[in-house]
Design an enzyme around this catalytic site. Structure first.
Site, short mmCIF file in Angstrom:
data_model
loop_
_atom_site.label_atom_id
_atom_site.label_comp_id
_atom_site.label_asym_id
_atom_site.label_seq_id
_atom_site.Cartn_x
_atom_site.Cartn_y
_atom_site.Cartn_z
CB ILE A 185 -0.99 -0.02 1.19
CG1 ILE A 185 -2.00 -1.16 0.99
CG2 ILE A 185 -1.71 1.32 1.34
CD1 ILE A 185 -3.02 -1.34 2.11
CD GLU A 204 9.81 -2.30 5.72
OE1 GLU A 204 8.70 -1.83 5.42
OE2 GLU A 204 9.97 -3.20 6.56
NE ARG A 272 -6.92 -2.70 5.28
CZ ARG A 272 -7.51 -1.51 5.37
NH1 ARG A 272 -6.81 -0.40 5.22
NH2 ARG A 272 -8.81 -1.41 5.60
CG ASP A 312 -9.17 -7.68 4.61
OD1 ASP A 312 -8.95 -8.54 3.73
OD2 ASP A 312 -8.93 -6.47 4.45
CG HIS A 445 5.90 -14.00 -31.39
ND1 HIS A 445 6.86 -13.84 -30.42
CD2 HIS A 445 6.35 -13.37 -32.50
CE1 HIS A 445 7.87 -13.14 -30.93
NE2 HIS A 445 7.58 -12.84 -32.18
#
Ligand SMILES: Cc1cc2nc3c(=O)[nH]c(=O)nc-3n(C[C@H](O)[C@H](O)[C@H](O)COP(=O)(O)OP(=O)(O)OC[C@H]3O[C@@H](n4cnc5c(N)ncnc54)[C@H](O)[C@@H]3O)c2cc1C
Length: 472
Positions: A185, A204, A272, A312, A445
């Protein structure tokens, strides 16, 4: 307001509305409860759909810049933010209006409100705009989804600190944006703001972007992210945030030159959390695990026989297509089918960045963790005619195969349009295909889909467009 129904679905996201629509198609009397005016949930209102509308615009901007490599130069883009916002909103209302219409055609009682349990057969519903109702049911499906996680102890009350919902509202194009969290996200929304002109920094906590995904795929994307962002700070944690005048000052801990930096806006995208705190759930036997997920069996039934749960709110992967399929499983069980189980061989995951990353089935990372021996056959896009014609050789397609039988266990792709290509891999895994099947299936192709066929040929050491003889 119906006083009783056979099936009530609580939450109208892609799990809930897919379940409700399918239950109605199977001849059951259905009610669907959600606070929004129409079915859609997070995915349609503030997730998959609005983010992909904005990512499309980001792609157009990037492609126009890329065109100079082909000898075509465009003026730098002028972004009319109001128009962009209304394009995105129109996409959302077109889709949610459509789901509303389809619910009516199926004669589903759509109730705009919030539901809580009085007991294992009765709901109390607070209607949006006032009023309360009671609904008795034979079966309920909880599909209440998830919400953005916050950083414990670091929440500050500033409109400049946004979650994904706030970022999708496009309040402005900040000069500088900090994206906290290098998951999908954060990278998707960070890419949108970078294309619109923000100087984006990604922070991060772990040592790499998209933790959990295979590194060979991520490395290709990481190069691009480093190019479009001002900085990517790995192994770094946000430990403090202070609202300054028209800005936010952030304190970092970790491998960074500056421990404190000020940004115009901050996007928190660190994951989340399941919405399992449904009022009155404790009046039923439904169990919730330590991480907050509702516990279900293979048919998606909870410990309370009348209540099912999907999407979720029952666990990872938190993805729309997983939620929809679970919804159909729960309905099959409610309708009385025997031996019903949600047991997919592969659930695809797509990161809609540029390039995209997509995978399904067993990843190399998981195989390694499990100590499982696999063969990996890789086809670099630099050898794909189609990739060269569109100037997008920054990609790879790989098959994770059983070393003896060549059975396809997993597929991973990084490259433009990987999200569209991955379905072939999912089908291959579901059908129990092996490398021979993939190699012998004639692909058109020139297309990027040929990279799937050629990676299977790599397994046998005779791919037409790369010279990679099979080792003895
Ligand atoms: C920015 C962003 C981008 C995303 N992109 C993708 C993507 O590209 N692909 C993908 O597969 N997934 C994506 N996702 C994840 C996806 O949105 C979720 O996995 C999906 O929406 C989950 O569906 P669900 O049906 O479980 O619940 P949700 O979509 O979360 O819906 C739950 C609904 O239940 C309602 N509700 C909650 N409590 C109650 C109650 N007590 N009574 C009545 N209603 C209630 C909520 O208001 C909500 O409308 C994205 C998410 C975000 C935030």
């Amino acid at each position: 307001m119906p006083l009783s129904t056979q099936v009530v679905v609580i939450g109208a996201g892609p799990g809930g509305y897919a379940a409700a629509f399918y239950a109605a198609d199977r001849g059951l009397k259905v009610a669907l409860v959600d606070p929004e005016a129409n079915p859609g949930g997070v995915c349609l209102y503030r997730g998959c759909i609005p983010s992909k509308a904005l990512l499309h615009v980001a792609d157009v901007i990037t492609e126009s810049q890329h065109a100079k490599d082909f000898g075509v130069t465009f003026q730098p883009p002028k972004v009319d933010l109001d128009k962009l916002r209304s394009f995105k909103n129109s996409v959302v209302s077109q889709l949610t209006g459509g789901t509303g219409q389809i619910a009516k055609l199926r004669k589903i009682d759509y109730i705009q409100g919030r539901a809580g349990f009085r007991d294992a057969r009765t709901l109390d519903i607070e209607r949006e705009g006032g009023g309360k109702d009671t609904l008795s049911f034979q079966h309920a499906i909880i599909a209440t989804g998830s919400r953005p996680s916050t950083i414990p102890g670091l929440s500050i009350d500033s409109p400049r600190v946004m979650d994904s919902t706030g970022a999708l509202d496009l309040p402005d194009v900040p000069k500088s944006l900090l994206v906290v969290g290098g998951g999908y996200i954060g990278l998707e929304l960070g890419s949108v703001y970078a294309a619109l002109g923000s100087r984006v920094t990604v922070v991060e906590m772990t040592g790499g972007l998209l933790p959990g995904a295979d590194r060979d795929l991520v490395n290709i994307l990481a190069k691009r992210i480093e190019k479009i962002c001002e900085a990517v700070l790995l192994n770094t944690k946000v430990v403090g945030m202070k609202a300054a005048k028209d800005a936010v000052t952030v304190t970092f801990e970790g491998d960074v030159p500056e421990k404190e930096k000020t940004f115009d806006r901050v996007l928190i995208s660190i994951g989340r959390r399941p919405n399992s705190q449904v009022p009155g759930l404790d009046r039923t036997n439904v169990e919730v695990d330590k991480r907050g997920f509702i516990v279900v069996d293979a048919s998606r039934r909870t410990a309370e026989p009348t209540i099912y749960a999907i999407g979720d709110v029952v666990g990872e992967p938190m993805l729309a297509h997983k939620a929809s399929h679970e919804g159909r499983t729960a309905v099959d069980a409610i309708a009385g089918d025997r031996n019903v189980a949600f047991e997919p061989a592969a659930i695809p995951a797509v990161v809609f960045t540029d390039p995209e990353i997509a995978w399904c089935g067993l990843t190399e990372t998981e195989a390694e963790k499990q100590g499982r021996k696999v063969s990996v056959a890789r086809f670099p896009w630099a050898a794909s005619g189609r990739a060269i014609t569109i100037g997008r050789t920054d990609g790879v397609t790989k098959l994770v195969l059983h070393p003896e039988s060549g059975r396809v266990l997993g597929v991973g792709i990084c490259g433009a349009g990987a999200g569209e290509l991955i379905s072939e891999g999912v089908l291959a895994i579901e059908m129990g295909a092996n490398a021979q099947d993939m190699a012998m299936t004639i692909h058109p192709h020139p297309t990027l889909s040929e990279t799937v066929m050629e990676s299977a040929e790599v397994f046998f050491g005779h791919a037409t467009h790369v010279y990679r003889p099979k080792r003895a």
